[in-house]
Design an enzyme around this catalytic site. Structure first.
Site, PDB file in Angstrom:
ATOM      1  N   HIS A  15       0.854  -1.298   0.027  1.00 31.39           N
ATOM      2  CA  HIS A  15      -0.068   0.015   0.022  1.00 31.39           C
ATOM      3  C   HIS A  15       0.723   1.224   0.011  1.00 31.39           C
ATOM      4  O   HIS A  15       1.728   1.263   0.730  1.00 31.39           O
ATOM      5  CB  HIS A  15      -0.986  -0.018   1.220  1.00 31.39           C
ATOM      6  CG  HIS A  15      -2.057   1.048   0.943  1.00 31.39           C
ATOM      7  ND1 HIS A  15      -1.918   2.501   1.143  1.00 31.39           N
ATOM      8  CD2 HIS A  15      -3.361   0.664   0.450  1.00 31.39           C
ATOM      9  CE1 HIS A  15      -3.197   2.816   0.987  1.00 31.39           C
ATOM     10  NE2 HIS A  15      -3.824   1.932   0.621  1.00 31.39           N
TER      11      HIS A  15
ATOM     12  N   ASP B 229      -7.765  -5.390   0.123  1.00 32.40           N
ATOM     13  CA  ASP B 229      -8.204  -6.176  -0.956  1.00 32.40           C
ATOM     14  C   ASP B 229      -8.032  -7.613  -1.068  1.00 32.40           C
ATOM     15  O   ASP B 229      -8.620  -8.471  -1.891  1.00 32.40           O
ATOM     16  CB  ASP B 229      -8.019  -5.724  -2.497  1.00 32.40           C
ATOM     17  CG  ASP B 229      -8.772  -4.452  -2.837  1.00 32.40           C
ATOM     18  OD1 ASP B 229      -9.899  -4.263  -2.359  1.00 32.40           O
ATOM     19  OD2 ASP B 229      -8.097  -3.525  -3.503  1.00 32.40           O
TER      20      ASP B 229
HETATM   21  N1  CMC Z   1       4.264  -7.554  -5.090  1.00 32.92           N
HETATM   22  C1  CMC Z   1       5.641  -7.529  -5.045  1.00 32.92           C
HETATM   23  N2  CMC Z   1       6.455  -6.469  -4.888  1.00 32.92           N
HETATM   24  C2  CMC Z   1       5.675  -5.329  -4.481  1.00 32.92           C
HETATM   25  C3  CMC Z   1       4.210  -5.238  -4.310  1.00 32.92           C
HETATM   26  C4  CMC Z   1       3.638  -6.430  -4.669  1.00 32.92           C
HETATM   27  N3  CMC Z   1       2.195  -6.365  -4.343  1.00 32.92           N
HETATM   28  N4  CMC Z   1       3.953  -3.772  -4.261  1.00 32.92           N
HETATM   29  C5  CMC Z   1       5.255  -3.283  -4.071  1.00 32.92           C
HETATM   30  N5  CMC Z   1       6.224  -3.949  -4.371  1.00 32.92           N
HETATM   31  C6  CMC Z   1       7.566  -3.738  -4.403  1.00 32.92           C
HETATM   32  C7  CMC Z   1       8.017  -2.912  -5.486  1.00 32.92           C
HETATM   33  O1  CMC Z   1       8.349  -3.560  -6.791  1.00 32.92           O
HETATM   34  C8  CMC Z   1       9.152  -1.863  -5.029  1.00 32.92           C
HETATM   35  O2  CMC Z   1      10.231  -2.771  -4.945  1.00 32.92           O
HETATM   36  P1  CMC Z   1      11.647  -1.995  -5.356  1.00 32.92           P
HETATM   37  O3  CMC Z   1      11.931  -1.172  -4.203  1.00 32.92           O
HETATM   38  O4  CMC Z   1      12.705  -3.455  -5.146  1.00 32.92           O
HETATM   39  O5  CMC Z   1      11.731  -1.328  -6.724  1.00 32.92           O
HETATM   40  C9  CMC Z   1       8.582  -1.640  -3.435  1.00 32.92           C
HETATM   41  O6  CMC Z   1       7.848  -2.739  -3.247  1.00 32.92           O
HETATM   42  C10 CMC Z   1       7.787  -0.549  -3.447  1.00 32.92           C
HETATM   43  O7  CMC Z   1       6.695  -0.455  -4.320  1.00 32.92           O
HETATM   44  P2  CMC Z   1       6.166   0.854  -5.148  1.00 32.92           P
HETATM   45  O8  CMC Z   1       5.818   0.580  -6.485  1.00 32.92           O
HETATM   46  O9  CMC Z   1       7.243   1.887  -4.920  1.00 32.92           O
HETATM   47  O10 CMC Z   1       4.995   1.226  -3.916  1.00 32.92           O
HETATM   48  P3  CMC Z   1       3.629   2.163  -4.323  1.00 32.92           P
HETATM   49  O11 CMC Z   1       3.407   2.776  -2.720  1.00 32.92           O
HETATM   50  O12 CMC Z   1       4.213   3.026  -5.643  1.00 32.92           O
HETATM   51  O13 CMC Z   1       2.579   1.188  -4.608  1.00 32.92           O
HETATM   52  C11 CMC Z   1       0.758  -0.335  -4.701  1.00 32.92           C
HETATM   53  C12 CMC Z   1       1.643   0.756  -3.950  1.00 32.92           C
HETATM   54  C13 CMC Z   1      -0.572  -0.510  -3.822  1.00 32.92           C
HETATM   55  C14 CMC Z   1       0.199   0.115  -6.045  1.00 32.92           C
HETATM   56  C15 CMC Z   1       1.676  -1.773  -5.054  1.00 32.92           C
HETATM   57  O14 CMC Z   1       2.131  -2.060  -3.589  1.00 32.92           O
HETATM   58  C16 CMC Z   1       0.893  -2.622  -5.793  1.00 32.92           C
HETATM   59  O15 CMC Z   1       1.033  -2.670  -6.879  1.00 32.92           O
HETATM   60  N6  CMC Z   1       0.226  -3.736  -4.918  1.00 32.92           N
HETATM   61  C17 CMC Z   1      -0.391  -4.801  -5.662  1.00 32.92           C
HETATM   62  C18 CMC Z   1      -1.890  -3.909  -6.250  1.00 32.92           C
HETATM   63  C19 CMC Z   1      -2.924  -3.963  -5.018  1.00 32.92           C
HETATM   64  O16 CMC Z   1      -2.965  -4.826  -4.407  1.00 32.92           O
HETATM   65  N7  CMC Z   1      -3.509  -2.629  -5.026  1.00 32.92           N
HETATM   66  C20 CMC Z   1      -4.568  -2.354  -4.146  1.00 32.92           C
HETATM   67  C21 CMC Z   1      -4.131  -1.343  -3.094  1.00 32.92           C
HETATM   68  S1  CMC Z   1      -5.345  -1.353  -1.732  1.00 32.92           S
HETATM   69  C22 CMC Z   1      -6.890  -0.703  -2.331  1.00 32.92           C
HETATM   70  C23 CMC Z   1      -6.878   0.642  -2.578  1.00 32.92           C
HETATM   71  O17 CMC Z   1      -6.710   1.546  -1.916  1.00 32.92           O
HETATM   72  O18 CMC Z   1      -6.990   0.853  -4.082  1.00 32.92           O
END
Ligand code: CMC
Length: 434
Positions: free
Chosen positions: A311, A368
């Site tokens: 998140h 989710d």
């Molecule tokens: N699985 C594997 N690696 C992950 C995941 C995941 N679900 N989420 C983040 N990471 C890794 C990402 O690859 C990065 O690694 P590195 O530092 O080595 O490059 C690190 O963790 C930080 O990730 P980020 O993309 O910079 O984090 P963010 O804050 O931009 O993204 C997120 C947040 C929710 C989009 C992301 O965690 C994600 O894509 N999760 C899966 C989709 C999901 O479950 N979304 C629902 C969110 S809750 C409902 C809502 O509020 O919409």
């Protein structure tokens, strides 16, 4: 309102040998911000913050979210208290106003929800013209935008009857959502009933049939109430920011909400609840072998992510996930059913929470991860999951739209950019271009 939180503290910025001072703002729960509203005017500089990781777009009195300690409060009430003690309708009222409703206020709001539950018969014909496999989110977004043509009074004086208009939208979106499902089955539509509660009505419109009457189950209603409450607001997330940004151009409520629905559709946002179940089903069909998915999620060369994990704000745990996980067990027990996907989800969580990759990046199950299993248990089809999220988030979107519209410091939302394209160059006529 935000100006009331400006303190005497100053933040200093030195650039090109000159030092500038900017006021420090401290919010009511201690959130610290540097007020750079005069930055460009004073210094000629802008800030760059891709993904808005460090940028506050507004002051808001609606929701407090503290990611490091997993805190989520709506207007000062904890999500745990609200989910345990309230109906979704009470929480919707709370988000739209400053307080939980008195009994009289609640009765009035419920009366409005009943009064506006039908949708214009002409709108029902719209459903006939979507292709058979149309996405329910595309239908919902189009239908909500179309409401602005049917209820144009909202465009003239939006705040005058906001209670009425909010109730109208909350009630009709529920009817549209259920009709979308019925149409996708080719089944007769079921109209709303005044004698049923908000959630009871939704379930009845989804599952009642002329050949097999649906019996509203109070435990299922309670589970749905809880899940909608957990989704009702989440401060400046992607879809809510979209609603505010679109609304800041002074477009009507329906068009703004329609844009929010489109933003929610994305698999990184609301679409994740559907993607989680699809991922768990794929694991189940491969004999429950989730290790491959964990390895793929950890591989920097693979774009795959473990859906339902991580998140932007919660870096400890998502308080909503805790409540849903418990609700999930309760619903399955009450309905005397089991779901192999729940077992896989629990094992996957266990493995991920003990894996260095996930620990280092503070990746925990989000709201989710378990919500889809509750939806499945109560009979909601997978392609309707994100519509369910939209139903829940609707009061939050309306509350933010209202707050933005009402804000004396309101300005049209218009981020800046750092241009990195070609420098000015001479025009070349087509016949001379090589
Ligand atoms: N699985 C594997 N690696 C992950 C995941 C995941 N679900 N989420 C983040 N990471 C890794 C990402 O690859 C990065 O690694 P590195 O530092 O080595 O490059 C690190 O963790 C930080 O990730 P980020 O993309 O910079 O984090 P963010 O804050 O931009 O993204 C997120 C947040 C929710 C989009 C992301 O965690 C994600 O894509 N999760 C899966 C989709 C999901 O479950 N979304 C629902 C969110 S809750 C409902 C809502 O509020 O919409």
């Amino acid at each position: 309102m935000i100006n009331n939180f400006i303190t005497d503290q100053k933040a200093k910025l030195t650039v090109e040998g000159k030092t500038y001072e900017f006021p420090v703002i401290i919010g009511s729960e201690g959130e610290k911000a540097i007020d750079i509203r005069s930055l460009r005017q004073e210094t000629g500089y802008i800030t760059l913050d891709t993904g808005f990781m460090n940028t506050g777009s507004c002051g808001s009195e609606i929701t407090f979210l503290e990611g490091s300690n997993g805190i989520l409060n709506y207007r000062g009430y904890t999500i745990e208290d609200l989910a345990e003690n309230c109906s979704f309708v009470e929480v919707a009222y709370l988000l739209l106003h400053d307080n939980l409703p008195t009994q009289a206020e609640l009765d009035h709001f419920k009366m409005l929800l009943s009064r506006f539950a039908l949708i214009h018969e002409d709108l029902i014909h719209f459903f006939d013209h979507f292709p058979p496999n149309a996405s329910p989110m595309a239908i919902l977004s189009s239908m909500v935008n179309s409401l602005s043509n049917f209820y144009p009074e909202m465009t003239e004086n939006p705040l005058e009857n906001i209670d009425k208009n909010a109730a109208r939208l909350i009630s009709k979106v529920r009817t549209i959502a259920a009709c979308t499902y019925k149409k996708s089955l080719g089944s007769p539509l079921v109209y709303p009933r005044h004698d049923l509660s908000y959630c009871g009505n939704f379930l009845n419109m989804m599952f009642d049939s002329p050949v097999k009457p649906y019996k509203v189950n109070k435990e299922v209603v309670a589970a749905l109430n809880k899940i909608l409450i957990l989704h009702a607001d989440h401060e400046q997330n992607c879809s809510t920011s979209t609603v505010r940004l679109v609304g800041s151009a002074r477009v009507n409520l329906y068009a703004s909400i329609s844009a929010g629905i489109s933003a929610l559709w994305g698999p990184l946002h609301g679409g994740a609840n559907q993607a989680v179940i699809e991922m768990l089903e794929a694991i189940y069909n491969e004999d429950g072998n989730y290790n491959k998915y964990i390895e793929r999620a950890k591989d920097p060369n693979d774009p795959f992510r473990l859906v339902g994990f991580g998140h932007r704000v919660y870096k400890n745990y998502d308080p909503r996930a805790k409540i849903i996980k418990k609700a999930c067990d309760e619903v399955l027990a009450i309905l005397k059913t089991s779901d192999p996907l729940l077992d896989i989800a629990k094992e996957l969580e266990e493995v991920a929470l003990n894996d260095d990759y996930f620990i280092k990046r503070n990746l925990y199950p989000n709201v989710d991860f378990y919500s889809g299993i509750v939806y499945r248990a109560i009979g909601i089809p997978t392609n309707m999951f994100t519509v369910m999220f939209a139903l829940g988030r609707l009061p939050g979107w309306i509350a933010h739209w209202k707050e933005m519209w009402d804000d004396p410091n309101w300005r049209i939302g218009r981020p800046r950019q750092v241009y990195v394209g070609p420098k000015k160059r001479p025009f070349v006529p087509v016949e001379e271009r090589g």
